[in-house]
Design an enzyme around this catalytic site. Structure first.
Site, PDB file in Angstrom:
ATOM      1  N   TYR A   1       0.711  -1.143  -0.002  1.00 21.94           N
ATOM      2  CA  TYR A   1      -0.052   0.042   0.058  1.00 21.94           C
ATOM      3  C   TYR A   1       0.743   1.363   0.019  1.00 21.94           C
ATOM      4  O   TYR A   1       1.364   1.518   1.083  1.00 21.94           O
ATOM      5  CB  TYR A   1      -0.887  -0.023   1.132  1.00 21.94           C
TER       6      TYR A   1
ATOM      7  N   LEU B   1     -17.595  -1.693   0.957  1.00 20.75           N
ATOM      8  CA  LEU B   1     -18.323  -0.749   0.547  1.00 20.75           C
ATOM      9  C   LEU B   1     -18.054  -0.883  -1.097  1.00 20.75           C
ATOM     10  O   LEU B   1     -18.579   0.047  -1.834  1.00 20.75           O
ATOM     11  CB  LEU B   1     -18.064   0.654   0.903  1.00 20.75           C
TER      12      LEU B   1
END
Length: 319
Positions: free
Chosen positions: A57, A198
């Site tokens: 990341y 989500l």
């Protein structure tokens, strides 16, 4: 906020886990470290004790941000998750990758360390990968072992060579390929902490039909024209039902997962304190059985129509 024990071990995580991928500032676009730290501190203040990051990341940036948060909050107050990426699966490389993650995070142990993706057996055998993870666990560098993006078959192979405490599949109202994996995990006392809860924003209600994306999502399966607008139809149902409870569609999507059998603790990202606070309002309430099933039916109608995509992040299929 409730807290769960992972697998057969003693690592405790909050029922909502703060996803720190966006804090790397790559896939989801630019972000400010000050806002990321605000998201972590607000989450902790409201009961979230678990942070999920990875070496990949932002090429370590997310881990460095989490490391700063650890300094501010205190290592003993947090459960910290990180992951080793594909190029570092060979024994010596994995040992070094773990040490590098620990250095960026400013800690001498990880609560959970994940094999971030499976790789072909001919590159590095699952026996070697899992044996290295068990070595790290025995040395006290990691407390629990996780598998991310593994199939049932790949998971079973890994379990032959070491402890598997937790899995991390992509799972949401818009992506449900791993239902059998979730069931198998529950039967074998393996915890499930799904990511993309989500669906990278599709379940928040903030996107309009025919929107164009220029970040990493532009290549993702659900953001393609043949799927995108149909995703928003599921979000419309979610929005309508969630509104009955005074909740946003994002809060409804998280709460639906919290009610789903076999799910231990969803991972939910936040870029700032406001988003973190909004996400945490998904905890502490439930849909009625009838409303849960209304949302579930809209979800299944969509997911049952999808091609057999291999990953969320592109449009490759297994057919």
């Amino acid at each position: 906020m409730e807290y769960k024990t992972l697998g057969k071990g003693d690592v405790k995580v909050s029922e909502l886990i703060l996803g720190c991928w966006a804090m790397g500032g790559d896939y989801f676009g630019a972000t400010e470290d000050t806002s990321s730290l605000e998201a972590i501190e607000k989450s902790y203040e409201l009961g979230v004790n678990t942070l999920d990051t990875a070496e990949i990341y932002g090429s370590g940036r997310s881990e460095r941000v989490v490391g700063e948060a650890i300094k501010r909050i205190g290592r003993d107050k947090l459960s910290v998750i990180s992951k080793v990426f594909k190029p570092s699966m060979q024994h010596d490389k994995m040992i070094k990758a773990c040490e590098d993650s620990l250095s960026r995070l400013g800690t001498d142990y990880l609560d959970v360390y994940f094999l971030h993706y499976p790789i072909p057996e001919e590159e590095v055998s699952i026996e070697e990968r899992m044996s290295t993870m068990m070595e790290l666990k025995k040395a006290g560098k990691i407390r629990a072992i996780g598998l991310s993006n593994f199939s049932i078959e790949e998971m079973k192979a890994a379990m032959k060579y070491g402890d598997v405490d937790v899995i991390q599949p992509c799972y949401s109202l818009l992506w449900r390929y791993d239902e059998e994996l979730v069931k198998f995990s529950a039967e074998n006392n393996v915890s499930v902490i799904p990511y993309s809860t989500l669906a990278q924003g599709l379940l928040t209600g903030k996107y309009k039909k025919d929107a164009v994306f220029t970040d990493g999502r532009a290549k993702a399966a659900l953001f393609q024209p043949e799927n995108y607008n149909r995703c928003l139809e599921v979000t419309d149902v979610l929005s309508e039902v969630s509104a009955k409870y005074g909740k946003t569609p994002a809060q409804g999507a998280i709460a639906w997962l919290l009610q789903t059998p076999g799910i231990t603790a969803p991972i939910v990202g936040a870029k700032n304190g406001k988003q973190a606070e909004e996400n945490i309002q998904a905890s502490g309430w439930k849909f009625s059985e009838e409303d849960y099933e209304i949302i579930n039916a809209a979800s299944k109608k969509f997911t049952d129509s999808l091609p057999n995509y291999t990953l969320f992040f592109n449009t490759e299929t297994a057919d």
